[in-house]
Scaffold this motif. Structure first.
Motif, PDB file in Angstrom:
ATOM      1  N   VAL A 215       0.866  -1.175   0.000  1.00 33.72           N
ATOM      2  CA  VAL A 215       0.000   0.000   0.000  1.00 33.72           C
ATOM      3  C   VAL A 215       0.902   1.224   0.000  1.00 33.72           C
ATOM      4  O   VAL A 215       1.778   1.363   0.861  1.00 33.72           O
ATOM      5  N   LEU A 216       0.724   2.084  -0.978  1.00 32.64           N
ATOM      6  CA  LEU A 216       1.489   3.317  -1.060  1.00 32.64           C
ATOM      7  C   LEU A 216       0.838   4.383  -0.190  1.00 32.64           C
ATOM      8  O   LEU A 216      -0.389   4.543  -0.196  1.00 32.64           O
ATOM      9  N   VAL A 217       1.659   5.114   0.538  1.00 31.36           N
ATOM     10  CA  VAL A 217       1.154   6.215   1.361  1.00 31.36           C
ATOM     11  C   VAL A 217       2.108   7.392   1.279  1.00 31.36           C
ATOM     12  O   VAL A 217       3.316   7.229   1.072  1.00 31.36           O
ATOM     13  N   ARG A 218       1.548   8.569   1.459  1.00 32.16           N
ATOM     14  CA  ARG A 218       2.348   9.756   1.707  1.00 32.16           C
ATOM     15  C   ARG A 218       2.612   9.809   3.205  1.00 32.16           C
ATOM     16  O   ARG A 218       1.717   9.600   4.009  1.00 32.16           O
ATOM     17  N   ALA A 219       3.851  10.072   3.601  1.00 32.90           N
ATOM     18  CA  ALA A 219       4.184  10.136   5.024  1.00 32.90           C
ATOM     19  C   ALA A 219       5.316  11.135   5.226  1.00 32.90           C
ATOM     20  O   ALA A 219       6.030  11.493   4.281  1.00 32.90           O
ATOM     21  N   GLN A 220       5.482  11.573   6.482  1.00 35.86           N
ATOM     22  CA  GLN A 220       6.547  12.522   6.777  1.00 35.86           C
ATOM     23  C   GLN A 220       7.914  11.900   6.536  1.00 35.86           C
ATOM     24  O   GLN A 220       8.113  10.694   6.731  1.00 35.86           O
ATOM     25  N   ARG A 221       8.846  12.739   6.129  1.00 41.49           N
ATOM     26  CA  ARG A 221      10.213  12.303   5.815  1.00 41.49           C
ATOM     27  C   ARG A 221      10.825  11.530   6.983  1.00 41.49           C
ATOM     28  O   ARG A 221      10.609  11.872   8.149  1.00 41.49           O
ATOM     29  N   ASP A 222      11.532  10.468   6.641  1.00 40.87           N
ATOM     30  CA  ASP A 222      12.189   9.593   7.621  1.00 40.87           C
ATOM     31  C   ASP A 222      11.180   9.004   8.604  1.00 40.87           C
ATOM     32  O   ASP A 222      11.482   8.733   9.766  1.00 40.87           O
ATOM     33  N   TRP A 223       9.983   8.798   8.083  1.00 42.07           N
ATOM     34  CA  TRP A 223       8.890   8.186   8.848  1.00 42.07           C
ATOM     35  C   TRP A 223       8.607   8.947  10.142  1.00 42.07           C
ATOM     36  O   TRP A 223       8.282   8.379  11.172  1.00 42.07           O
TER      37      TRP A 223
END
Length: 657
Positions: A215-223
């Motif tokens: 599942v592709l998601v947008r997330a904050q950099r470096d999780w």
């Protein structure tokens, strides 16, 4: 329209289309329950027949399974409860509940094999938000343990505190099982929703890869380990495992969409550090590589002229290109980006729908394209685009149109430096001359446009000519137009607002000596600024949810820690100089200070400080506070408060104009 006509504002959401099945959720304000109600509707593609598909208190976000047998959607069982995920067969029957999460579920996304559904949901800490603590007790809000805050981005307007209820990614079997862990931590097959992520990365915009393995998601950099405004694209294994970095963006990633050629399209922009304001979102593609080595993305659209509208949804692939909604001079147009595009300008992208309208959502299946389209006389109708012909399929706004809505007229002016300016005026019935309301939008990187504007319609119905400018700083006129007020608020934006007003006042049917000024958020900032520096032009002012003092905004607003710097810089003297509160002693006209008590975008102290300054100076002023509301009162606040606010606005202007 009158204040009570808010109940006629029927707003359809993004359509779902597969083959001949077209569904849309419809929401209308319901004053008796003080909530938004409405179900799913099936819209006929041939004759435009519209019939009820579900009957929940509020059903929304329909998604049709790839095999065409099931519909997943969100249902709010009754006012005040969070939405939960449900499925229902396409040929009817009883809807089955798939989730029972304490804070509800987000919009569903089907796996390619139609067996699983991905969604995002907030997971509360034990002992908060109605979830039992480790001792088995469930304290009420006033008895919860103290929050220990260590990050700048710790709360968000209309959501509240975030890090004690972070969003996480889930997957659930479409077959449905009743035993759901209310904390969302179950990880065994068929035991309800399975949580796939941990931490503070705030994953959102989930979509399955074509293989169904991730599942592709947008997330904050470096999780989310470090605080940053940058977001990246990650692939989360659907059967469990660590997220895999797919692309490290040049700024942000929004709405990923896998394409059939093995790449992923997404909306994104470029910016350094925290300087992210007034940036055009463009369409990008990147190869889907899952070995942990991020590939280099490519921008398909021109950064200056093409600005994608994030609220209209993810890009949609067709046989000849990718559909994306684009902001353009007050319109939100559906444009097609060819697969071969490389930095294509707006003029090079074919227009599909949205001429002098606003696309709110869209979908495609085969050669058919459907859009939810807002026009000056309708919050939203579903239209079909097929064989280069556009057909309106619904008439949700028939009762609203019967109220005698007013059609906006374009206004074009020229600023003192020769810059061409643009806006609209809505005129009441009759010959006039009509009193005038100059209304300034928020943002500032937002826009007035061709879509339905309930506020302007209500004021025009009450007898006011409403002027709606899009000054420099607004979106949809090129990135340089939007960024021209960086470090320069109160200069060319003021010139542009007044130039559009001057052009409107040249009409013989308006009263140039009877003008009021109003606005919210940045528009509230502009109202205070104009009242202080150009107050002789106005009879009174209505300043709502305003930024009045940048120095305290920096430390109290949910976005203040970066937004104030991005627009005004870091010099404390500049923050003070650009604050309407600093110039409050110049204000002599009657001035209403209007705010919501739970506004965390422009916190209520912004209103309190301005009200006290004006009151002590002897200015005729009122402080009007709405309990329990946030920054979005005028758009998504409780229906009764929205109606009451209309009545307060009209009361104020009936007194002063």
């Amino acid at each position: 329209m009158r204040p009570e006509d808010i109940e006629l504002v029927a707003a359809p959401g993004a359509p779902a289309l597969r083959g001949d099945l077209l569904l849309v959720g419809l929401a209308t304000p319901d004053l008796p329950t003080n909530s938004y109600a409405g179900g799913l509707y099936r819209v006929g593609l041939a004759g435009g027949e519209v019939r009820e598909f579900t009957r929940g208190h509020r059903d929304s976000a329909p998604e049709i399974s790839p095999d065409g047998t099931l519909v997943a959607f969100l249902r709010t069982a009754k006012a005040g409860e969070p939405p939960q995920l449900h499925v229902i067969p396409v040929d009817g029957g009883e809807a089955r509940t798939l989730t029972d999460l304490p804070l509800g579920a987000g919009a569903p996304v089907w796996s390619p094999d139609s067996r699983r559904i991905a969604f995002v949901a907030r997971v509360p800490e034990p002992g908060r938000y109605g979830v039992a603590d480790g001792r088995g007790t469930t304290p009420d809000a006033g008895a919860e343990a103290p929050r220990v805050i260590t990050r700048l981005e710790y709360r968000f307007d209309d959501i509240g505190f975030q890090h004690d209820r972070p969003p996480q990614l889930f997957v659930v079997d479409a077959a449905g099982v009743t035993g759901v862990d209310s904390a969302g931590s179950a990880d065994t097959a068929n035991s309800g929703p399975r949580r796939l992520t941990e931490g503070l990365a705030t994953p959102c915009h989930p979509v399955w890869t074509l293989s169904g393995e991730h599942v592709l998601v947008r997330a904050q950099r470096d999780w989310g380990v470090e605080e940053t405004l940058n977001t990246d694209l990650y692939a989360v294994p659907a059967d469990g495992g660590d997220p895999v970095l797919v692309v490290r963006s040049a700024g942000t990633v929004e709405h990923p969409a896998p394409l059939s050629d093995g790449t992923v399209a997404f909306l994104g922009d470029e910016f350094p550090d925290t300087r992210c304001v007034a940036r055009n979102l463009g369409l990008w593609t990147v190869p889907l590589v899952l070995d942990g080595t991020p590939a280099e993305p490519r921008r398909l659209t021109d950064a200056e002229t093409v600005d994608a509208e994030i609220t209209a949804g993810r890009p949609v692939e067709t046989a000849t290109g990718v559909l994306v909604a684009v902001r353009n001079r007050g319109a939100v147009e559906l444009r097609k980006v060819p697969f071969t595009a490389d930095g294509a300008t707006l003029a090079e992208l074919p227009l599909i729908a949205g001429d002098q309208a606003a696309v709110k959502g869209f979908a495609a299946s085969g050669d058919r394209i459907v859009c939810t389209l807002s026009t000056w006389d309708a919050p939203g109708e579903v239209v079909l685009v097929e064989d280069e012909t556009t057909t309106r399929l619904t008439d949700f706004s028939a009762r609203l149109r019967a109220r005698g809505l007013r059609q906006p007229v374009e206004v074009k002016g020229v600023a003192p430096d020769g810059y061409a300016t643009h806006g609209w005026i809505l005129l009441p019935e009759g010959d006039g001359p009509h009193p005038v309301l100059l209304s300034v939008h928020g943002g500032p990187f937002m826009y007035y446009g061709w879509g339905f504007n309930d506020e302007a319609q209500a004021y025009a119905a009450a007898g006011y000519a409403v002027v709606l400018p899009n000054p420099r700083g607004s979106a949809g006129y090129g990135e340089s137009h939007g960024r021209s007020i960086i470090g320069a608020m109160g200069t060319v934006d003021v010139d542009d607002v007044l130039s559009v007003l001057d052009a409107a006042l040249e009409r013989p049917d308006v009263d140039a000596d009877n003008v009021g000024v109003m606005g919210g958020s940045y528009g509230g900032w502009m109202t205070g600024w104009l009242a202080a520096h150009h107050g002789h032009r106005f009879r009174a002012a209505w300043s709502e949810r305003a930024v009045n003092a940048w120095d305290s905004f920096l430390g109290t607003s949910d976005i203040g820690w970066w937004f104030a710097e991005a627009y005004c810089g870091t010099d404390p003297a500049d923050l003070v100089a650009k604050s309407p509160l600093t110039h409050a002693h110049r204000i002599t006209i009657p001035f209403a200070v209007v705010h919501s008590e739970h506004d965390w975008r422009c916190p209520v102290e912004q209103a309190q400080r301005m009200y006290v300054a004006l009151h002590r100076a002897g200015v005729e002023t009122e402080l009007i506070l709405f309990p329990g509301e946030g920054h979005e009162l005028t758009r998504s606040g409780k229906p009764r408060h929205r109606e009451q606010r209309f009545r307060e606005v009209l009361r104020w202007w009936s007194r002063h104009l």
